[in-house]
Design an enzyme around this catalytic site. Structure first.
Site, PDB file in Angstrom:
ATOM      1  N   GLY A  14       0.824  -1.207   0.000  1.00 48.63           N
ATOM      2  CA  GLY A  14       0.000   0.000   0.000  1.00 48.63           C
ATOM      3  C   GLY A  14       0.858   1.257   0.000  1.00 48.63           C
ATOM      4  O   GLY A  14       1.842   1.333   0.722  1.00 48.63           O
ATOM      5  N   THR A  29       5.263   2.228   5.742  1.00 46.74           N
ATOM      6  CA  THR A  29       3.907   1.784   6.055  1.00 46.74           C
ATOM      7  C   THR A  29       3.239   2.800   6.959  1.00 46.74           C
ATOM      8  O   THR A  29       3.810   3.195   7.978  1.00 46.74           O
ATOM      9  CB  THR A  29       3.847   0.398   6.743  1.00 46.74           C
ATOM     10  OG1 THR A  29       2.534   0.233   7.287  1.00 46.74           O
ATOM     11  CG2 THR A  29       4.838   0.254   7.880  1.00 46.74           C
ATOM     12  N   ASP A  78       0.869   2.128   8.726  1.00 45.58           N
ATOM     13  CA  ASP A  78       0.459   1.382   9.921  1.00 45.58           C
ATOM     14  C   ASP A  78       1.494   1.483  11.037  1.00 45.58           C
ATOM     15  O   ASP A  78       1.192   1.224  12.194  1.00 45.58           O
ATOM     16  CB  ASP A  78       0.232  -0.088   9.582  1.00 45.58           C
ATOM     17  CG  ASP A  78      -0.862  -0.280   8.534  1.00 45.58           C
ATOM     18  OD1 ASP A  78      -1.611   0.687   8.287  1.00 45.58           O
ATOM     19  OD2 ASP A  78      -0.963  -1.388   7.976  1.00 45.58           O
ATOM     20  N   MET A  96      -7.075   3.581   9.679  1.00 42.13           N
ATOM     21  CA  MET A  96      -6.302   2.415   9.243  1.00 42.13           C
ATOM     22  C   MET A  96      -5.273   1.970  10.292  1.00 42.13           C
ATOM     23  O   MET A  96      -5.070   2.644  11.296  1.00 42.13           O
ATOM     24  CB  MET A  96      -5.587   2.729   7.930  1.00 42.13           C
ATOM     25  CG  MET A  96      -6.499   2.682   6.709  1.00 42.13           C
ATOM     26  SD  MET A  96      -5.563   3.001   5.183  1.00 42.13           S
ATOM     27  CE  MET A  96      -6.776   2.585   3.930  1.00 42.13           C
ATOM     28  N   GLY A  97      -4.614   0.866  10.009  1.00 37.03           N
ATOM     29  CA  GLY A  97      -3.546   0.393  10.902  1.00 37.03           C
ATOM     30  C   GLY A  97      -3.487  -1.119  11.086  1.00 37.03           C
ATOM     31  O   GLY A  97      -2.629  -1.610  11.792  1.00 37.03           O
ATOM     32  N   GLN A 152      -6.393   8.951   3.938  1.00 31.70           N
ATOM     33  CA  GLN A 152      -5.390   9.121   4.994  1.00 31.70           C
ATOM     34  C   GLN A 152      -3.979   8.719   4.559  1.00 31.70           C
ATOM     35  O   GLN A 152      -3.007   9.143   5.166  1.00 31.70           O
ATOM     36  CB  GLN A 152      -5.792   8.343   6.251  1.00 31.70           C
ATOM     37  CG  GLN A 152      -5.829   6.843   6.094  1.00 31.70           C
ATOM     38  CD  GLN A 152      -6.697   6.165   7.141  1.00 31.70           C
ATOM     39  OE1 GLN A 152      -6.436   6.232   8.331  1.00 31.70           O
ATOM     40  NE2 GLN A 152      -7.755   5.503   6.690  1.00 31.70           N
ATOM     41  N   ARG A 153      -3.879   7.911   3.513  1.00 26.56           N
ATOM     42  CA  ARG A 153      -2.533   7.534   3.078  1.00 26.56           C
ATOM     43  C   ARG A 153      -2.166   8.249   1.771  1.00 26.56           C
ATOM     44  O   ARG A 153      -1.103   8.001   1.208  1.00 26.56           O
ATOM     45  CB  ARG A 153      -2.429   6.011   2.901  1.00 26.56           C
ATOM     46  CG  ARG A 153      -3.125   5.462   1.683  1.00 26.56           C
ATOM     47  CD  ARG A 153      -2.951   3.955   1.593  1.00 26.56           C
ATOM     48  NE  ARG A 153      -3.425   3.444   0.333  1.00 26.56           N
ATOM     49  CZ  ARG A 153      -3.756   2.185   0.092  1.00 26.56           C
ATOM     50  NH1 ARG A 153      -3.669   1.293   1.068  1.00 26.56           N
ATOM     51  NH2 ARG A 153      -4.149   1.793  -1.087  1.00 26.56           N
TER      52      ARG A 153
END
Lengths: 400, 400
Positions: free
Chosen positions: A11, A139, A141, A185-186, A289-290
């Site tokens: 991602g 990432t 995350d 997310m995460g 968000q990313r």
């Protein structure tokens, strides 16, 4: 010939192209050591299918726009390679390496991608190939092991913090408020969700649920009701990875075999409406968000540039089988040291929020705040043309 | 005493507090004509319940932060007043006006709020009260009649445009792409959704569905399939107001009696997965699109300031029963003239996207682009402290 190839995997993040830019700029400084700079199309797939592009064909103006371009400019994949490094797919990769006389391989990705990176470095050693394989951490995350944090996480956290800050202003202004459940997310790590806790009292989420803790639906409902009664509205931050019985059973999986997450906020809102009879509003930050150039943290951007540079420098020194990591050496002023960690230690390990960082569902600890605050600092200048932030556009000329 | 009161009504926007700031700054220039500046808490509710706050008690620093604070700083409501202006609730409002010697009333809102504003002006005339009632246009939906556009719409459109721009970079980088369905606000008007069409070919949504056109599910599925087969992914922009048979039947309504929208993208994704067997990703911009200080358009901000100022100037000249409107007098360079329209013409009318502005589901016309492009221009400087854009905080001292 000594060529390099850069691979973007998994991602994307808001700064995934920034570390690539950092690596390319450093590589361009060493025409004596690196003859050609290639990019692998769609992550490892480009190595398997012999689809490399020549980065020297790209205009400087477009390269500079990489600093504000989310999404992997080279393309990415979620394909997970077989465990057995003697599987034929690995030989396709080796063939591409040999055909294009590649001496330096850079893999920019998260846990799964570092596993690929690790296997590739093993195979090169086994085949006595003089190839340096280096990992670049990425990432949102923030669950990569061995490093203080991962590239992309600070900018995603900055998005979460600033968006909840603004949403709270909207949420609290109605006479009859709602229960706002914001899904962040995460996966199995609550870092991004927890970030919202740094906000001032007036806009901080009232409740924060991380996947590190067992999620108790009854307790959740009780806590939401208490907040709503006291405040007239509620702002609840939940991690997408919360484990609870969902109404929607058609779970999907991505290429790495992970469940595709999302829809948790909507599902919990349904439960709140049904059980507590309170008005709700689910907000899922989803891909935004990313992929938000407007929330890039300057710290993240600078570190991405530096990491790309250091990855190239390390490879040129003959390092292989390592990932660039960050060690925090000072808190005030914030300072990190760039180091290298064995890919074997990073691959498939997972870093989650420490129990000491969370007090309860209403508050994170000072330790967590000290950790996250410096990562959000600074706003890079974003270029706009006619009200729109332009994105880099590559010609993608295939290498024959 | 001659006092003024400012009312914020309905759903907030990113610049709702900017027009308020513009009005307050103008009012402060006329201490001879305006003795006190009050704000009504939670829209018209503050007028009914006699809950006014004294704006002179607020610090200048906090007033300046209004320029980057979304959500209605005074609080808002979705309460719809009865049709009959002789209903007792109107007399409560009149009592508050009399008690606090209010001569100037400003109502900042959308269609429904302009209806309230209109009724209030009628009643004041009927009662022979020397009170000026002026409307300030506001709605991200851009569906207010009589005006070229409404405050808040340009910034929301800028959010939509820039977010889809970035999302497309994320969406297109995967080897196996998804059908991304992005749900955008606007109720019965497709202005915000259509805005995404200004993007360059590489990041523009492949398909755009507005509520102005009949939504045909079979046609939609066919169009999505064609795009996916050609591109390997699809970016579809849909308006929340699309009318189709949804799986979720528990529709909720807000205080104005409108259905609470949302969930359309998720519902359509389910249909796409089931019928076309394609991977999907629903993205609902939700509240973020109307509460994003990072996407404020400078044109919107400047016009909001100016509108607040003109509303006050007009009231001081004795104007009543009017809303400030924008007439576009030049396209290149973009230029508007601030005028006044009868509230009777504005109240409860609705402006939607003209048929001539849309070519088909893949493209808007040049007429639409000419309309929207100038509204997105310019990026105001946003203040950040430790990586977070601070929000205004009011003391809210009640007037006795």
């Amino acid at each position: 010939m000594k060529n390099m190839v850069y691979i973007q995997s998994g991602g994307p993040t808001s700064v995934i192209n920034t570390s690539f830019y950092g690596a390319v700029m450093e590589a361009k400084k060493h025409p004596d050591l690196i003859d050609n700079i290639y990019g692998s199309l769609n992550g490892i797939e480009g190595m398997i299918d012999d689809k490399l592009i020549d980065i020297n064909q790209e205009d400087n103006e477009q390269l500079e726009l990489l600093l504000q371009t989310p999404g992997s400019i080279l393309g990415t994949t979620r394909r997970k390679l077989p465990k057995d490094i003697h599987d034929p797919v690995y030989m396709s990769i080796i063939n591409t390496i040999k055909k294009h006389e590649i001496k330096y391989v850079f893999v920019n990705g998260g846990n799964d991608s570092m596993d690929t990176c690790f296997k590739l470095s093993l195979l090169c050693k086994e085949l006595n190939l003089d190839v340096q394989v280096i990992g670049v951490p990425k990432t949102i995350d923030n669950d990569l092991a061995c490093t203080d944090h991962s590239l992309g996480f600070p900018s995603a956290a900055k998005f979460v913090v600033n968006t909840i800050n603004a949403l709270s202003m909207d949420a609290k202004c109605f006479k009859v408020g709602k229960v706002h459940i914001v899904e962040i997310m995460g996966r199995n790590a609550g870092w991004l969700t927890a970030a919202a806790d740094v906000l001032p009292e007036e806009t901080r989420p009232h409740l924060i649920y991380l996947p590190e803790n067992k999620f108790d639906l009854e307790e959740f409902l009780k806590e939401v009701q208490v907040v709503y009664e006291a405040k007239g509205y509620a702002m609840v931050a939940i991690s997408e990875g919360l484990s609870f019985e969902r109404p929607n059973k058609n779970a999907r999986v991505d290429g790495f075999g992970h469940a595709q997450l999302g829809g948790t906020a909507a599902a919990l809102c349904e439960v709140v409406e049904e059980r507590l009879d309170l008005p709700t509003r689910p907000v899922e930050f989803s891909l935004t968000q990313r992929a938000c150039p407007l929330c890039i943290s300057k710290v993240d951007q600078d570190e991405a540039l530096q990491t790309g540079k250091i990855a190239v420098e390390s490879a040129l020194k003959g390092v292989t089988g390592k990932m660039v990591i960050f060690k925090r050496i000072s808190q005030k002023p914030y300072q990190i040291d760039y180091q290298l960690a064995d890919l074997s230690l990073v691959a498939n390990a997972e870093s989650v929020v420490k129990p000491s960082m969370m007090i309860d569902h209403t508050k994170m600890s000072q330790e967590f705040k000290d950790y996250i605050m410096p990562l959000l600092e600074g706003e890079p200048k974003i270029k706009f043309v006619n009200g729109v932030a332009p994105m880099a556009k590559f010609k993608k000329v295939l290498v024959k």
